[in-house]
Scaffold this active site. Structure first.
Site, short mmCIF file in Angstrom:
data_model
loop_
_atom_site.label_atom_id
_atom_site.label_comp_id
_atom_site.label_asym_id
_atom_site.label_seq_id
_atom_site.Cartn_x
_atom_site.Cartn_y
_atom_site.Cartn_z
N GLY A 1 -4.76 -14.65 9.63
CA GLY A 1 -3.59 -13.79 9.89
C GLY A 1 -2.83 -14.11 11.16
CG ASP B 1 6.40 -17.94 17.07
OD1 ASP B 1 6.93 -16.84 16.84
OD2 ASP B 1 5.41 -18.08 17.81
CB ALA C 1 12.57 3.39 8.70
CE LYS D 1 5.70 -15.98 20.13
NZ LYS D 1 4.43 -16.48 19.60
#
Ligand code: HSE
Length: 453
Positions: free
Chosen positions: A205, A219, A61, A223
């Site tokens: 990136g 973030d 998908a 984790k």
């Protein structure tokens, strides 16, 4: 394209003819999904030999159908509807690498309800909705595997569940956000300002779509939530992680830490104490010679202290297409190997983790204990003794107090190291100090971590 030349698949008995391939449906074929497709194709025979059966992508998908078809070729059907993959009758395992938390939760729950195993690299999804997702998977007897969600190239979930399974983990500490680590390294090595260093990280990136998740510590907190659940057998307690990012740091903090022989790192720390578990993400000072202080640029590092193994350390890239693919495929191989094995005997326990074996409370921020580093802007003409006396009056004793190198006489700054204290005591003292006539501006306070063996 290079193809692995492993010739041994044809060796009699290596791949039992009767074992059907594991059929994978991919939701998302962007950077990570594309990397997963590429590594699976490149190392197909090697991976199949290790898994004991083939691993085939049978449905994809994607938002951009033409781009997806360009990656997977004409043999694999591509749809714009993730639910079609999640519920596809010919899919055994759904790999979710599209990201986000709202729709991704629904896709995963749909896949689980249809008896599919799921593999994801989506740390935000699991930190926030993991309890619900794991409960659904347990009830349905399917696996939820997520090695790619934490420090992608480092098999840290596997290390905690398998290699360290005999240990009672005392603490773990990790540099688990590459963007923050890259920014801090640039600030220290090249004297860049925060905004400039963030711009470089985005251009390369490393940063999340919303870089606030990186620089505000969110973030890393996602984790850490997953690591703590595996280390301590506790539920996912993301909402209780104390989170402070690097966005409030200034060049003067980086320099001031160096002056005392420390480096500032954004650390995620989970530590067992007699009163409960400390769960915190914050910029912290580490001795410059500490192994974790050597983890620079966008790299990740995790250190674990177990009662039997002692201190162990894991290092590797925390982001990247094929680095994440490495973890996603390792999960697929685990799923492939476990067909027919009852959940309680599975290694790792793909059907039942993280399972709450310990009801450890999470300690409130005020109860954290340790040494703190302070940077205190003082009014010109004030002495260090006055500062020392003011802090002592509020129960904060200092090991050291010096003038910060390079601050002008008209706007001096003091750098201090406290004796070990409880955070609540420091908070009270800093509130009082804010109104002190000798103090010129807000005081910066950061924890010092020794993380000793
Ligand atoms: N933005 C994340 C990082 C990517 O910088 O570590 C990997 O989770």
């Amino acid at each position: 394209m290079y193809r692995d030349p492993v010739p041994s698949l044809e060796a009699p008995g290596l791949l039992p003819a009767a074992t059907p391939a594991l059929r994978v449906g991919m939701i998302g074929i962007g950077t990570v999904g594309g990397g997963t497709f590429r590594v699976l194709a490149r190392n197909q025979r090697l991976i199949a030999a290790r898994a004991g059966r083939g691993i085939e992508i049978v449905a994809v998908a994607a938002r951009d159908l033409a781009r997806a078809a360009g990656i997977v070729g004409p043999a694999v059907p591509v749809t714009a509807d993730p639910f079609e993959v999640a519920t596809h009758p010919e899919v055994d395992v759904v790999v979710e690498v599209a990201g986000g938390t709202g729709p991704a939760r629904d896709w995963m729950l749909a896949a689980i309800a249809h008896g599919k195993h799921v593999v994801t690299a989506n740390k935000a999804l699991l930190a926030v909705h993991g309890e619900e997702i794991f409960a659904a998977a347990r009830a349905r007897g399917v696996a939820v595997a997520y090695e790619g969600a934490v420090a992608v190239s480092i098999p840290i979930v596997k290390a905690l569940r398998e290699g360290l399974v005999a240990n009672r983990v005392e603490w773990l500490a990790g540099i688990i956000n590459g963007t923050s680590n890259f920014i801090l390294s640039k600030m220290r090595d090249e004297g860049l300002g925060f905004a400039e260093a963030l711009g470089e990280a985005q251009a390369l990136g490393y940063a999340e779509a919303d870089p606030a998740f990186d620089v505000q510590g969110i973030d890393a907190a996602h984790k850490l939530t997953l690591l703590a659940a595996n280390a301590f057998g506790m539920p996912l307690r993301f909402a209780e992680v104390q989170v402070e990012g690097i966005d409030g740091l200034e060049a003067a903090d980086v320099r001031g830490a160096e002056q005392f022989g420390f480096r500032i790192k954004l650390l995620g720390v989970a530590r067992r104490t007699p009163q409960g578990v400390e769960l915190r993400v914050q910029p912290a000072l580490l001795p410059a010679a500490h192994l974790l202080a050597q983890v620079n640029g966008s790299m990740n590092g995790v250190m674990v202290k177990g009662d039997a193994a002692g201190v162990t350390m894991y290092y590797g890239a925390g982001a990247g297409a094929e680095q994440t693919a490495s973890a996603v495929i390792a999960d697929l191989v685990d799923v492939a190997r476990q067909a027919g094995v009852p959940p309680a005997q599975q290694v790792p326990h793909l059907g039942v983790h993280p399972h709450a074996t310990e009801a450890l409370p999470v300690l409130p921020r005020a109860a954290a204990r340790g040494v703190r580093w302070l940077r205190v802007p003082l009014v010109a003409g004030q002495g260090l003794h006055a500062l020392q006396a003011a802090l002592a009056g509020h129960g904060v004793l200092l090991q050291r107090a010096v003038w910060a190198d390079g601050t002008p006489a008209a706007a001096p700054e003091a750098l201090c190291l406290t004796e070990p204290l409880v955070q609540a005591v420091l908070d009270d003292a800093l509130r009082a100090l804010a109104a002190h006539p000798a103090v010129r501006g807000p005081v910066k306070a950061l924890p010092v971590e020794t993380l000793a063996a």
